[in-house]
Motif scaffolding. Sequence first.
Motif, PDB file in Angstrom:
ATOM      1  N   LYS A 141       0.813  -1.221   0.000  1.00  0.00           N
ATOM      2  CA  LYS A 141       0.000   0.000   0.000  1.00  0.00           C
ATOM      3  C   LYS A 141       0.848   1.273   0.000  1.00  0.00           C
ATOM      4  O   LYS A 141       0.328   2.364  -0.227  1.00  0.00           O
ATOM      5  N   ASP A 142       2.134   1.130   0.260  1.00  0.00           N
ATOM      6  CA  ASP A 142       3.018   2.287   0.395  1.00  0.00           C
ATOM      7  C   ASP A 142       3.798   2.508  -0.900  1.00  0.00           C
ATOM      8  O   ASP A 142       4.321   1.563  -1.492  1.00  0.00           O
ATOM      9  N   ASP A 143       3.900   3.760  -1.336  1.00  0.00           N
ATOM     10  CA  ASP A 143       4.633   4.080  -2.563  1.00  0.00           C
ATOM     11  C   ASP A 143       6.101   3.672  -2.471  1.00  0.00           C
ATOM     12  O   ASP A 143       6.732   3.384  -3.489  1.00  0.00           O
ATOM     13  N   LYS A 144       6.653   3.673  -1.255  1.00  0.00           N
ATOM     14  CA  LYS A 144       8.067   3.344  -1.075  1.00  0.00           C
ATOM     15  C   LYS A 144       8.250   2.008  -0.372  1.00  0.00           C
ATOM     16  O   LYS A 144       9.236   1.782   0.340  1.00  0.00           O
ATOM     17  N   TYR A 195      16.657   7.426  -2.757  1.00  0.00           N
ATOM     18  CA  TYR A 195      15.408   6.700  -2.500  1.00  0.00           C
ATOM     19  C   TYR A 195      15.148   6.574  -0.996  1.00  0.00           C
ATOM     20  O   TYR A 195      13.999   6.662  -0.540  1.00  0.00           O
ATOM     21  N   LYS A 228       6.629  -5.248  -7.772  1.00  0.00           N
ATOM     22  CA  LYS A 228       6.933  -3.894  -7.308  1.00  0.00           C
ATOM     23  C   LYS A 228       8.358  -3.815  -6.748  1.00  0.00           C
ATOM     24  O   LYS A 228       9.087  -2.844  -6.986  1.00  0.00           O
ATOM     25  N   THR A 275      11.387  -1.709  -8.523  1.00  0.00           N
ATOM     26  CA  THR A 275      12.038  -0.648  -7.739  1.00  0.00           C
ATOM     27  C   THR A 275      13.519  -0.933  -7.580  1.00  0.00           C
ATOM     28  O   THR A 275      14.364  -0.051  -7.772  1.00  0.00           O
TER      29      THR A 275
END
Length: 572
Positions: free
Chosen positions: A100-103, A147, A555, A559
Amino acid sequence: MTIHQLINERVQAALAAAGAPAAPAVIQPASKPDFGDYQANGVMGAAKALKTNPRALAEKVVAALDLAGIADKVEIAGPGFINIHLAPEYLARRSEAALKDDKLGLAPLKPQRVMVEYSSPNLAKEMHVGHLRSSIIGDALARVMEYLGHEVVRANHVGDWGTQFGMLTAYLVETSQDGNAALELSDLETFYRNAKIRFDESEEFADRARDYVVKLQGGDQEVLRLWRQFVEISLEHCQAVYDKLNVNLKREHVRGESSYNDDLPVIVKELRAAGLLTESEGAQVVFLEEFRTQEDQPMGVIIQKKDGGYLYTTTDLGAVRYRHKTLGLDRVIYVVDARQSQHFAQMFSICRKAGFAPEEMKLEHVGFGVMMGDDGKPFKTRSGGTVKLIELLQEAEERAYALVAEKNPDLPEAEKREIAAAVGIGAVRYADLSKNRMSDYIFSWDTMLAFEGNTAPYLQYAYTRVQSVFRKAEDYDANARVVITEPAEKQLAAALVQFEDTLLSVADSCYPHYLSQYLYQIATLFSRFYEACPILKSEGEVRASRLQLAALTAKTLKTGLDLLGIKVLEAM
């Protein structure tokens, strides 16, 4: 808090309760699934220090260890190792939070102002393979630190000053009627080579070249105009290489040696005021007691030559002084060939003694080994010449294109080229970043472009394989709960939630291969999960949960590969 940090904190508290407050917990991921997910190995050292039985101490530590809701089993192995099995429910919740977290669930950290100095070619000639490792390693470190949330300052400390430019200017004036010859990039390498021949063969020409250096350093407008021509053409070439290599260096990151020219006399003055300079044979030298010659004498570092000229060390001192006083950096990382280690150790020592950098400003030399050919010698062309970097990258794309055309001949031409660029450049980058940077490595096209093993194509294909699952899945609930029941599910989830720990380790140690190893592990575990746990053929919450694990895998791979500067493709 990361899982590693959390377990370390809890085991540390249990060690203190067991009577060993100063002992480190020594937490590491388990080497085998049978040993759990994490191992605490600090009991052995603590028991030795306390002169007690390690097994008995381990029992006290386990009795005091609070991992409720985190681990479902903690056991003692051998003479005193503690194996920790994470609870499936805990891994499921961490996985959901990461999705659920972008990072990917990274916790905010206290940001530092970090400079990464990398690539740093000498201008006036084309970039060659010797610039490859610095460019790739430095770029990956800058990406990871950015990042994580640090303020990253990229620095391309190009060699744009000194004797070589006097030589080039003298040759340009000698061979051109108006000193304004149109310099083509393709001519620059030949131009440099011919100028060097003249410099080596003619003492009169060499004297003239040195005279031009003096004029350049003195601000002669005509010589500066000619100098700018060389610099401009060289930087255009460098940018073309960076763009193709997917390196995040732009013109605004260039601050060459020339930038510190006016500051060099000030450096000498401040070193003299600090009592560090000694005149030796007409030169201004700093003698360092901590560095000794073979005769066990203090080693001297020349700051200013007897003819008044300066050396790389002087410029580097000026750069450190600027980076502290003007930029206010917390940490400076120099990604430079390991053979320069003594230069940096001496330069850092002088900086501390002179007050150019306070103790709290971290100065690090991140060295690396040599890229070797199949013959075990530094990588060269078949004729023994230097390999131009742009030509190496072009060959990487062409070789990748041949593979793509063979595997998928019916793809549109533009798509073949896009895949070839991503695979070819990715293969070159990953071949470097998958190795311990301190090691020399053999450059092999066949190995780096293979679709099996620890290679970029394998990882890129692993990502597309996950994406193909979602193309086949007609429905996907991005908010579904993760439910972990099978061993392959648990092993994959346990690895996925170690992403933050991996990045922190890369940033702390400056070893990008930790991230490469991690991504290869993720791809391997997903493959096992894919075989052992059918995704699309399963039903209900099991299907939804497995799709969530697949989504987190994609994901994480995307990333992580981006942090290595490697592009992913939706299909290959």
